[in-house]
Enzyme design. Structure first.
Site, PDB file in Angstrom:
ATOM      1  N   ASP A 200       0.864  -1.375  -0.087  1.00  0.00           N
ATOM      2  CA  ASP A 200       0.021  -0.088   0.074  1.00  0.00           C
ATOM      3  C   ASP A 200       0.881   1.120   0.231  1.00  0.00           C
ATOM      4  OD1 ASP A 200      -2.503   1.196   0.153  1.00  0.00           O
ATOM      5  OD2 ASP A 200      -2.716   1.268   2.201  1.00  0.00           O
TER       6      ASP A 200
ATOM      7  N   ALA B  96      -2.679   6.791   6.053  1.00  0.00           N
ATOM      8  CA  ALA B  96      -2.770   7.106   4.577  1.00  0.00           C
ATOM      9  C   ALA B  96      -1.643   6.428   3.794  1.00  0.00           C
ATOM     10  CB  ALA B  96      -2.292   8.871   4.589  1.00  0.00           C
TER      11      ALA B  96
END
Length: 378
Positions: A267, A302
């Site tokens: 990610d 995030a």
């Protein structure tokens, strides 16, 4: 040109061998032996299969959403090659339709030009659940339309992965996506167990960053996590950075799933490959890096500054997983999920020469993609 590498150890995907040469030519493994006429090199450490990352948002200071071009993709790939990633899916998070078009065109361009390591594309959104959106921008979260279906159905994008929330995309549409050669992953979803099961029955085969941004497992409401752990067929991506998932939860998932169904993902965001406390902007929100953690100024996680070599090392140290199994979680298992095991994910005669040389601390020293040296620490 034939090239032979000899290391202290080589892991072929099944076991480690000592002082076993590997010779490759024209991008593929020729033999596990020295070959007449080959250039021989001795390298310190271990040779392993290259890592495969199915969720790469950015790296090297580049965010795919902000630079949806072949050059942007290649910059991201170069950053991740430093950490042993030899194959990956550039990942576009929820955005405007025009950006999706640009990203698709960029991936098609990268594949046509043979950009190193690019296997296809991962669209993480925009058909997600607002309650589980994370840092995905709410104004761009929307129902699926024919326009998006046309992008997902393109045949020039290599391997296509789409992450969606099944409460917002019907089983019939999921089945249509699967028929169009899309690998459907479930995530960023508040769906109940029955809705998730219906999506799996329709052909969904994966779960995006297990535990994160999905309905939790409860004794009376198993949620998406419960359905993911129960499924014997679906793959689960796992972020092992010590922030996204507690080590105990990760261990429970690995123990619950059949072997081979949990794969490591990063990610990754733009700061991967950059030094220092790097911040960046994501849809008008500032994202701050503090050490190995990324948080929006509004508080949400995030994405990551995780890389695949770090994920392997963390899996060994945090989860008490053997080096062999951690390496499989970074190579063999994502190859199986993507359906490319014949060429990727392990080392065997005839397979692509995607090789990583690592030291005893699992730090990457050299990365070869299709037999070409793409990164060397020295």
């Amino acid at each position: 040109m034939k090239q032979t590498l000899i290391a202290d150890r080589i892991f072929d995907g099944q076991q480690f061998h000592h002082d076993l040469p590997v010779t490759f030519e024209d991008g593929h493994i020729l033999a596990f032996d020295t070959v007449k006429g080959a250039k021989e090199s001795r390298v310190d450490g271990s040779i392993t299969p290259g890592f495969i990352d199915v969720q790469v948002n950015g790296g090297g200071g580049v965010l795919f959403n902000s630079s949806p071009t072949r050059q942007g993709i290649e910059a991201i790939g170069q950053a991740h090659a430093k950490f042993g990633t030899t194959a990956y899916l550039p990942t576009l998070i929820t955005d405007d339709f025009s950006v999706m078009q640009q990203a698709a065109d960029a991936v098609a361009d990268a594949i046509e030009h043979g950009s190193a390591g690019v296997l296809g594309v991962h669209f993480e959104g925009p058909h997600l659940s607002v309650p589980k959106k994370g840092v995905h921008p709410q104004p761009h979260i929307r129902r699926i339309s024919d326009a998006e279906l046309d992008i997902f159905s393109r045949q020039d994008l290599g391997i296509k992965v789409v992450t969606l929330a099944p409460e917002n995309v019907s089983p019939d549409v999921i089945a249509a996506l699967v028929k169009a050669d899309v690998k459907v992953c479930l995530g960023h979803s508040n769906a109940d167990y029955d809705t998730v099961k219906a999506a799996l029955d329709a052909g969904a085969t994966g779960f995006t960053h297990l535990f994160n941004a999905m309905s939790a497992f409860g004794s009376r409401n198993p949620g998406m996590v419960g359905a993911a752990l129960e499924s014997t067929d679906a793959w689960c991506g796992l972020i092992v950075d010590g922030h996204h998932v507690h080590p105990t939860a990760a261990k429970v998932a690995i123990n619950a799933k059949p072997r081979g169904k949990v794969m490591l993902v990063t990610d990754a965001m733009p700061p991967v490959g950059l030094d220092g406390e790097v911040s960046f902007e994501l849809f008008g929100t500032q994202v701050l890096r503090v050490g190995d953690r990324l948080n929006a100024v509004t508080g949400e996680l995030a994405g990551c500054v995780l890389d695949m070599a770090g994920a392997v090392a963390n899996t060994i140290s945090m989860l008490d997983i053997s080096a062999e199994e951690a390496l499989r979680m970074a190579s063999m298992y994502p190859a199986a999920f993507l359906g490319v095991s014949q060429q990727f994910g392990s080392l065997a005669t005839g397979k692509r020469a995607d090789l990583v040389v690592m030291n005893d601390q699992f730090k990457v020293q050299h990365t070869f993609i299709a037999g070409q040296l793409k990164y060397s620490k020295v």
